[in-house]
Design a protein around this motif. Structure first.
Motif, PDB file in Angstrom:
ATOM      1  N   SER A   1       0.418  10.057  -4.228  1.00 18.55           N
ATOM      2  CA  SER A   1      -0.270   8.879  -5.008  1.00 18.55           C
ATOM      3  C   SER A   1      -1.431   8.167  -4.409  1.00 18.55           C
ATOM      4  CB  SER A   1       0.876   7.872  -5.747  1.00 18.55           C
ATOM      5  OG  SER A   1       1.524   7.463  -4.612  1.00 18.55           O
ATOM      6  N   ALA A   2      -1.253   8.245  -3.086  1.00 24.06           N
ATOM      7  CA  ALA A   2      -2.411   7.688  -2.372  1.00 24.06           C
ATOM      8  C   ALA A   2      -3.502   8.617  -1.990  1.00 24.06           C
ATOM      9  CB  ALA A   2      -1.845   7.140  -1.210  1.00 24.06           C
TER      10      ALA A   2
ATOM     11  N   GLU B   1      -1.421  -0.837 -30.313  1.00 22.03           N
ATOM     12  CA  GLU B   1      -0.816  -2.171 -30.439  1.00 22.03           C
ATOM     13  C   GLU B   1       0.481  -2.357 -29.571  1.00 22.03           C
ATOM     14  OE1 GLU B   1      -1.732  -0.185 -32.667  1.00 22.03           O
ATOM     15  OE2 GLU B   1      -2.111  -0.995 -34.568  1.00 22.03           O
TER      16      GLU B   1
ATOM     17  N   VAL C   1       0.994  -5.386 -26.781  1.00 26.04           N
ATOM     18  CA  VAL C   1       2.209  -6.006 -26.672  1.00 26.04           C
ATOM     19  C   VAL C   1       2.609  -6.103 -25.377  1.00 26.04           C
ATOM     20  CG1 VAL C   1       4.488  -6.674 -27.577  1.00 26.04           C
ATOM     21  CG2 VAL C   1       2.601  -6.023 -29.212  1.00 26.04           C
ATOM     22  N   ILE C   2       2.963  -4.978 -24.773  1.00 27.36           N
ATOM     23  CA  ILE C   2       3.578  -5.009 -23.388  1.00 27.36           C
ATOM     24  C   ILE C   2       2.485  -5.529 -22.340  1.00 27.36           C
ATOM     25  CG2 ILE C   2       4.009  -3.134 -21.458  1.00 27.36           C
ATOM     26  CD1 ILE C   2       4.755  -1.402 -23.813  1.00 27.36           C
ATOM     27  N   ARG C   3       1.094  -5.233 -22.380  1.00 28.07           N
ATOM     28  CA  ARG C   3       0.358  -5.998 -21.765  1.00 28.07           C
ATOM     29  C   ARG C   3       0.487  -7.625 -21.737  1.00 28.07           C
ATOM     30  NH1 ARG C   3      -3.605  -4.608 -18.429  1.00 28.07           N
ATOM     31  NH2 ARG C   3      -5.380  -6.477 -17.997  1.00 28.07           N
ATOM     32  N   GLU C   4       0.499  -8.130 -22.964  1.00 24.89           N
ATOM     33  CA  GLU C   4       0.700  -9.745 -23.042  1.00 24.89           C
ATOM     34  C   GLU C   4       1.808  -9.955 -22.562  1.00 24.89           C
ATOM     35  OE1 GLU C   4      -2.492  -9.752 -27.000  1.00 24.89           O
ATOM     36  OE2 GLU C   4      -0.272  -9.821 -27.239  1.00 24.89           O
TER      37      GLU C   4
ATOM     38  N   ARG D   1       3.635  -8.738 -20.061  1.00 23.86           N
ATOM     39  CA  ARG D   1       3.288  -8.752 -18.599  1.00 23.86           C
ATOM     40  C   ARG D   1       2.506  -9.867 -18.169  1.00 23.86           C
ATOM     41  NH1 ARG D   1       4.649  -4.207 -15.799  1.00 23.86           N
ATOM     42  NH2 ARG D   1       2.753  -4.031 -14.626  1.00 23.86           N
ATOM     43  N   GLY D   2       1.485 -10.123 -18.705  1.00 18.80           N
ATOM     44  CA  GLY D   2       0.465 -11.077 -18.360  1.00 18.80           C
ATOM     45  C   GLY D   2       1.136 -12.459 -18.275  1.00 18.80           C
TER      46      GLY D   2
ATOM     47  N   HIS E   1      -5.812   4.484 -21.247  1.00 20.61           N
ATOM     48  CA  HIS E   1      -6.298   3.178 -20.551  1.00 20.61           C
ATOM     49  C   HIS E   1      -5.113   2.410 -20.053  1.00 20.61           C
ATOM     50  CE1 HIS E   1      -8.327  -0.836 -20.934  1.00 20.61           C
ATOM     51  NE2 HIS E   1      -8.744  -0.160 -20.122  1.00 20.61           N
TER      52      HIS E   1
ATOM     53  N   GLU F   1      -4.141   3.500 -16.875  1.00 23.84           N
ATOM     54  CA  GLU F   1      -5.033   3.322 -15.909  1.00 23.84           C
ATOM     55  C   GLU F   1      -4.876   1.994 -15.200  1.00 23.84           C
ATOM     56  OE1 GLU F   1      -9.338   4.084 -16.292  1.00 23.84           O
ATOM     57  OE2 GLU F   1      -8.769   5.398 -17.661  1.00 23.84           O
ATOM     58  N   ILE F   2      -4.527   0.990 -16.300  1.00 20.23           N
ATOM     59  CA  ILE F   2      -4.625  -0.415 -15.848  1.00 20.23           C
ATOM     60  C   ILE F   2      -3.066  -0.872 -15.392  1.00 20.23           C
ATOM     61  CG2 ILE F   2      -6.976  -0.868 -16.705  1.00 20.23           C
ATOM     62  CD1 ILE F   2      -5.619  -2.402 -19.276  1.00 20.23           C
TER      63      ILE F   2
ATOM     64  N   ASP G   1      -0.211  -0.975 -17.161  1.00 17.48           N
ATOM     65  CA  ASP G   1       0.464  -1.643 -18.208  1.00 17.48           C
ATOM     66  C   ASP G   1       1.677  -0.479 -18.628  1.00 17.48           C
ATOM     67  OD1 ASP G   1      -1.087  -3.858 -18.605  1.00 17.48           O
ATOM     68  OD2 ASP G   1      -2.307  -2.622 -20.024  1.00 17.48           O
TER      69      ASP G   1
ATOM     70  N   ARG H   1     -10.656  14.238 -15.642  1.00 17.34           N
ATOM     71  CA  ARG H   1     -10.267  12.902 -16.044  1.00 17.34           C
ATOM     72  C   ARG H   1      -9.822  11.953 -15.151  1.00 17.34           C
ATOM     73  NH1 ARG H   1      -9.220  10.983 -21.890  1.00 17.34           N
ATOM     74  NH2 ARG H   1      -9.193   8.663 -21.545  1.00 17.34           N
TER      75      ARG H   1
ATOM     76  N   ARG I   1      -8.115 -10.351 -16.410  1.00 20.49           N
ATOM     77  CA  ARG I   1      -7.019  -9.579 -17.094  1.00 20.49           C
ATOM     78  C   ARG I   1      -7.292  -9.250 -18.157  1.00 20.49           C
ATOM     79  NH1 ARG I   1      -2.146  -7.828 -16.658  1.00 20.49           N
ATOM     80  NH2 ARG I   1      -0.635  -7.506 -18.340  1.00 20.49           N
TER      81      ARG I   1
ATOM     82  N   ARG J   1     -10.277  -6.511 -18.374  1.00 19.96           N
ATOM     83  CA  ARG J   1      -9.636  -4.909 -18.016  1.00 19.96           C
ATOM     84  C   ARG J   1      -8.985  -4.535 -19.399  1.00 19.96           C
ATOM     85  NH1 ARG J   1      -8.588  -3.426 -12.869  1.00 19.96           N
ATOM     86  NH2 ARG J   1      -6.595  -2.831 -13.396  1.00 19.96           N
TER      87      ARG J   1
ATOM     88  N   HIS K   1       1.187 -13.404  -8.988  1.00 18.63           N
ATOM     89  CA  HIS K   1       1.655 -12.668 -10.034  1.00 18.63           C
ATOM     90  C   HIS K   1       0.485 -11.468 -10.638  1.00 18.63           C
ATOM     91  CE1 HIS K   1       2.440 -12.145 -14.743  1.00 18.63           C
ATOM     92  NE2 HIS K   1       3.300 -11.685 -14.170  1.00 18.63           N
TER      93      HIS K   1
ATOM     94  N   ILE L   1       1.104  -7.509 -11.250  1.00 17.99           N
ATOM     95  CA  ILE L   1       0.829  -6.591 -12.445  1.00 17.99           C
ATOM     96  C   ILE L   1      -0.629  -5.879 -12.442  1.00 17.99           C
ATOM     97  CG2 ILE L   1       2.352  -7.989 -13.803  1.00 17.99           C
ATOM     98  CD1 ILE L   1      -0.068  -9.431 -15.036  1.00 17.99           C
TER      99      ILE L   1
ATOM    100  N   GLN M   1      -4.258   4.178   5.645  1.00 19.43           N
ATOM    101  CA  GLN M   1      -2.661   4.805   5.186  1.00 19.43           C
ATOM    102  C   GLN M   1      -2.702   5.635   6.636  1.00 19.43           C
ATOM    103  OE1 GLN M   1      -2.777   7.754   2.107  1.00 19.43           O
ATOM    104  NE2 GLN M   1      -4.961   7.505   1.814  1.00 19.43           N
TER     105      GLN M   1
ATOM    106  N   LYS N   1     -16.866   4.414 -10.215  1.00 20.53           N
ATOM    107  CA  LYS N   1     -16.974   5.342 -11.237  1.00 20.53           C
ATOM    108  C   LYS N   1     -17.272   4.758 -12.474  1.00 20.53           C
ATOM    109  CE  LYS N   1     -14.895   9.290 -13.020  1.00 20.53           C
ATOM    110  NZ  LYS N   1     -13.792  10.036 -13.181  1.00 20.53           N
TER     111      LYS N   1
END
Lengths: 487, 487, 487, 487
Positions: A16-17, A246, A250-253, A255-256, A304, A307-308, A310, A363, C252, C255, C304, C308, C389, C467
């Motif tokens: 993953s790195a 959506e 909701v998950i993003r909000e 977590r925020g 997306h 990527e960010i 969430d 991608r 946030r 993004r 925080h 996240i 790393q 990118k």
């Protein structure tokens, strides 16, 4: 004299790195060395021009299980995990599915028998709690978590398995006290049931109506509600199979604002759309899963969201039902969409489909592919560092990918017991040609090489994800938490 | 010969658009003229130095009603509406409260008998549906809406009255088809029930625990869920008694994304806080209402939400229970907070308390006071233009306010049957010294002047608020709406 | 015969994916093996009981640079990078700072001379563009990016270095065309200038007024504006030194709506607060930096945000000014806050302070520590996989940490030329006792072991972060992008 | 003997609170009575079957003014206000437009001369400050505000009129100290200038490129920035001519977090789209205004924003330029879009177009039409209660509408000096057939009946909108406000 049992030589190792050129030295079950020009192996595998990636971790698969709708899946552990191995997945988290009134301990034991007999890849178990009563939570759960079953799955919908809000809260507190993680199928049951009833009453019966049967709002609502419960109890949760833009929002909000909420989506929500339901006759039934397939714009939103951050990973939600009276059509020859078994196979093709969509199509990089399909689910569910990465001391679960091999998917070409694949006809690029599990080649060039029962159970401590935020006092004592903004 | 039956002379007339100097000419029930130096009245009332404002419209009051917890309110129509009149309220929307298994038609008839016998001010009725089965919705509701009962109240909590998600959806569709408005007590029942159980199990019994009993999140969750349902059906809703900053925010966000959601708050959430629950012994029981009193910061948030239009008006949620075994303490001498009847009186003091907080304290103008306490609730509930404003053709429901009169509130000084007021000890400025209802003086200088039964029923067409957005097709046919983003 | 030049034996190696027990084999500059019981090294370092972590990557440090306020920093490359090495940082991204009217090529050349002469650790360079005119962008930038200077820094404030909105847009397009990354000091210049003027006019001169001098809103505004520009051009940006909860929230939200915005915060915003400015006399000047130190609640919000993923890494913003007439007080003995040089030293203590705050205090794991201080900045800025790393083929930049060593920070105990540290008096746990850079021990037990000039320049391709999203056509041709929602 | 000078009999009177049947009695300038069967008038106007509505208040019109681009408008006060009268508008707020270096006092005096000579309807003035230096703000502004010019207009774009951020802050503080309102043309100047330059460089010159010239983001950015300034100073602002969904959303979010921000949109943004720019040759120039016309989806978003109160009213932004060398094409026969004068006529047709779109099309009621076109702008700008409603004591500014009259709009049929109308060819329903201003019929059946100069200046106290929230101390002393979250 050989330094290692196996050396995989000359490949590009991915994590993953990033990626790097290295040989991989394996002794026994374990990766013991990574390096340039490693010493001799008893067996040496040439990986030049190949990618050497961690075996996939599929954290959501129903195997040898009676579904929430009461249908038996088409796969047993042997067929499911053999197919998984052929597709590069070396770890699966399946379910020990309690039904109402049953002893959870007994349920877990029963699934262990099945898995031990059939599994070809390693496995951990989520416990589905359909009946989280006080006895189960107080008397059974603690020992089961201690013995390595550190995640609980709850359904907010499906007649036979759903829990109500109080049961959900009871389970969240019990999970908190035992440091287990809670995973949730989050759809509003009332909305689904109501909409299903209305549609059928009005004569809308064919598979395409499975879409409106589960309106988009049933996902957003349930995730929001779940976030409220998670916030109240300060207990982390993982949302299963997010399907809508959506829902991801909701998950993003959540977590925020500090809710410890994690989430997966599944292969099908990234690669299929609701248009697949629109087929002549009952054909669309093959694409009936819950949540239902959504729109192209949802796919973009879900990528997306991954990527960010969430969403954190991608599972298969493997739920194999044959397109016949044992599965999809068990309700007779003319079922309404309500009676069609929900689910589709996915264990085998998750990695190849995602590799194609992500890496071959340019991608995303290997990093994201490895992170979302192996490293992250292992980390989230307490399987790290044994699983999900190729590092010193980790299990030698390794796929050697030919990134250029092209495969045309067909019903005949897949290996589980479902009898069809929703992806038939696609040509994809990239395939895991050789697959090792704990240092043993279990699949090679399209053949399973390991025997049923060679997979091992993976007891787990809960992952990092299970840690509360600490906003509330550990014992969830209402008086201590009085000052918190929750009241 | 007199031109008018009554002329109120020389006052400052107030409306939601401002104030102006004018005489008010009344003939019969009705305002027939506004003007400078109007002609003679048979009776002339001097209002110099006074404010001439529309009588208050209290759109949320429980009168002569068995509560969702099974307690009979302390007031009958005579006592409740007499007190209301003394405080300047000339219209009330009370409830015809169905209990499970009952005919809604019969329930409405029964309440009409009670109201007709006792009411001193005019009244409309919301129908509480505790049992919205197909018979009620299909066979009873249409005629009842047509006969002027154009709003429905649902509870998302309280054991005996709550509806589940499917019933809520059934009712929203029925309301849509009959063009009725739906008002909702939005709190998550499971959260409340669960928290109540836990608190009592741990020995937290006294009234102060009514706060955590209804965690803040139970309001936000339920409003969000309600918004999802409202959006699915495209049926407007009114959220009752918003108590938290977060609840107001959820409404704001729903409105912003196009959900037709309206909301009230109540006097107590603007003027009292959770600290009032912290009293020796059971004394705090007097301040137990649901949702519970919240924080000072919530008051600020609710005022702001009114200012920017997220909330539209302020009601009393009059729910009078005596501080004795007939009411608050009916469960015996040592009740837990769960057993204390929920509610407090408010019909009489709503206007004076708000006038003081808004106008006397200089925070808002007459415009907002009139808008939030009379014009807006009348408009929302289909009582305009008869009620809620002083204009040509409107009912002559008028309060003559002495903006400088100072009153110290005391238990002895209030006039309903509750026996106490949660505001005892406060001194406020401003009082409606003379109150007319349809051209008749019904209260003057602290005395009720009209007889029981002189109030009239107000049949209503649904207000503007009941109109769907039109986003979905009128018949809510799933196939027509297939393209909508909901599925 | 030795297999490796160096073997670090028996330690716990850490990465952003976890920790594992392994020896690390180094040959020449490079990590060539990780494994259990690696073969012999010419030199063997015992790391039992120690952590073996990647050397820190500090992506934001001003070295030997004239500041935007016109003050020369106290450090040269030797002093700065020597201190960095002692604190475990082996890579720094410093600045080639153009001033108005200067050739960017010449500026870069000049900084290379300075760095080549003095640097003890490896270095890359951001180019500060104070004068992004057409000549610079068209004629100079392409070659400079190609030669490995793939990131540009812009200031939205500071009189001598700030760019206006058009220059910012010009630079974003030029960066897009050359695939460079743009980093931005985002504060609203007008607000700062205006507030500074007003404060001084009113006689508020002492250091504590540096707080209101840069109101919180100047950060949120500028970040929002930057996000709009980034969205317009579809060019990624990195926001420097986020200091407020609101700033993190704006990021946030950006993004979330698809803007490719990344961000760092700095050690000081996680460990100091505005209260540190309140000191007798001018003492507070030591804590004057921009953005200014904020509140305890901001610290929580920034942690925080890192968790996240809204912020991705932590830098030092090392900007060393002596507390005397050469630095902080160069404007005379009684400067107003406006005249105090902005900045504080940070290269040396960034890692130890964060290790203490994160790992020793139990708040986060080694994974996050490594990710936020080494792996992520290397990845973001195109230094992966060489830096950030410990993996096969990566540079052997390694810190051996004693996780239990306790150090009390003092002005005398730090090693740069600033003469003070804002953290004097703190006791922290954990210290990088031995530090290797490309296989060479450069610091050991508090002593620098490498010579000035031994650090190497790191030419970079732009990182993944540079990118664009691809939402707009590559050439940013307005007609092709006409359909995009931007117009 | 007559009781009144005029009685308008038998019509349906409309207000923002509803409609009612009443006669309107006028004596002198003033409405003195509303009632059933009012006494005799010297003159009696039959309004049976007609609507009797307040005269329109157009709070944004450029009359006899040199634009920010340096073009003289086509109208003088007589032509502009005559056309306004014919369309039902009886009050206009026009501009006294300072250019750089000019005395604001002199500017205001000059415009008074022009207005006094020509105006047919009543007028107030916003002062455009293009040069808000200390002298203007300290020495001129206070007296001008006191003499009734209580609103200031600033431009964030246009070369000759724009103010920078510091000037904006200076003006906000000055407005706060003098209790004036600040209205702002909020578009990001840099983005516009930059985009204009690029487009022209690439040969994109024709009118359709006026759209991308002002990217949508230039509006959202500027509104956000303005909100930050408004919040910093605690000074209310009104955003002019909101054109995008995102702009409205930024306003909504600002209001939600407590910023006292108000906003208008204009007729054209509700009734035209960017497609109107796409015409052969230069024809599209007629539709060039700033912000540019947007999308159909923006229209929907703006109506919704009006409904939920984020925007409060609708103006015309009347900016009349002939389609010839005196106006639109003054830069020669082949101008680029950058050189086309920005603006379109709107004073005459604002009310008929909105009546048609709102009332005749059944989308909204009379209440909203009156509120958004008359009552709200009057209230916001301190013209209440004289203007914007028909109530006792208000000016007798009244339109008698024939709600069924159909009119086909044509260039020949409009009455200002622009020579074209952007709405030519539309047929609309509803027209104000008779218009009174202070009791005098000024337009009747398509003819102007009043003489130039009969309009009166309306000195204003600032409206309710100008009141700060009080969050900061009145004197905006930084030390007093130190505790506020702003710093």
């Amino acid at each position: 004299m050989a330094d290692y049992d196996i050396v995989i030589r000359g490949g590009t190792v991915g994590s993953s790195a990033g990626t790097f050129e290295a040989d991989v030295g394996i002794t026994g079950d374990t990766v013991v060395a990574l390096g340039r020009n490693l010493g001799a192996g008893k067996r040496n595998i040439d990986a030049k021009g190949k990618l050497v990636l961690p075996g996939g971790v599929d954290a959501h698969a129903h195997i040898e299980q009676l579904s929430g709708m009461g249908v038996m899946g088409a796969d047993n552990f042997e067929s499911a995990t053999g197919a998984a191995a052929l597709g590069g997945t070396t770890t699966v988290v399946c379910f020990a599915a309690q039904h109402k009134g049953k002893s959870l301990t007994k349920v877990v034991e029963d699934y262990h028998v099945l898995a031990k007999r059939g599994a070809i890849i390693d496995y951990a178990m989520h416990m589905i709690l359909a009946d989280p009563n006080a006895r189960v939570l107080k008397e059974e759960l603690p020992a089961l978590v201690k013995s390595g079953h550190s995640s609980i799955k709850l359904f907010m919908t499906y007649e036979h398995t759903k829990v109500d809000d109080e049961q959900l809260l009871d389970t969240l507190v019990a999970a908190r006290e035992n440091r287990a993680l809670v995973c949730v199928h989050a759809e509003n049951n009332g909305m689904i049931s109501w909409m299903g009833r209305r549609l059928v009453e009005r004569g809308y019966r064919d598979p395409r109506f499975h879409g409106p049967h589960h309106p988009r709002l049933c996902e957003t609502e349930a995730i929001y509600r779940l976030a409220a419960f998670s916030e109240l109890i300060d207990q982390p949760v993982i949302v299963y199979h997010v399907s809508t833009a959506e829902g991801a929002k909701v998950i993003r909000e959540a977590r925020g604002r500090g809710v410890k909420m994690f989430a997966e989506t599944c292969t099908q929500y990234l690669t299929l759309t609701v248009d697949d339901l629109v087929k002549p006759g009952l054909e669309g039934a093959k694409w009936v899963c819950s949540p239902p397939l959504r729109l192209q714009s949802d796919q973009e939103a879900l990528w997306h969201a991954l990527e960010i951050g969430d969403l954190q990973f991608v599972s298969s939600d493997h739920a194999p039902y044959r397109f016949d009276a044992t599965g999809k059509l068990r309700a007779g020859p003319e079922p309404s969409f309500k009676e069609i078994a929900n689910g589709m196979p996915g264990l085998e093709l998750r990695l190849p489909l995602l590799f194609d969509a992500m890496v071959s199509k340019g991608r995303y990089g290997i990093e994201q592919f490895v992170e979302w399909t192996a490293t992250a689910p292992a980390r989230m569910y307490g399987l790290s560092p044994r699983k999900g990465q190729i590092t010193i001391g980790s299990d030698a679960d390794i796929c050697i990918w030919d990134p250029k091999r092209r495969t045309t998917i067909s019903d005949a070409g897949v290996h589980d017991n479902t009898g069809y694949t929703p992806y038939a006809g696609r040509t994809i690029e990239g395939w895991p040609v050789t697959v090792l599990r704990r240092g043993e080649i279990i699949a090679d060039d399209g053949k399973v090489k390991a025997s049923a029962g060679s997979g091992a159970f993976l007891p787990r401590d809960p992952g990092e994800a299970a840690k509360p935020t600490g906003r509330l006092s550990p014992e969830f004592d209402e008086t201590r938490n009085f000052g918190a903004k929750l009241y």
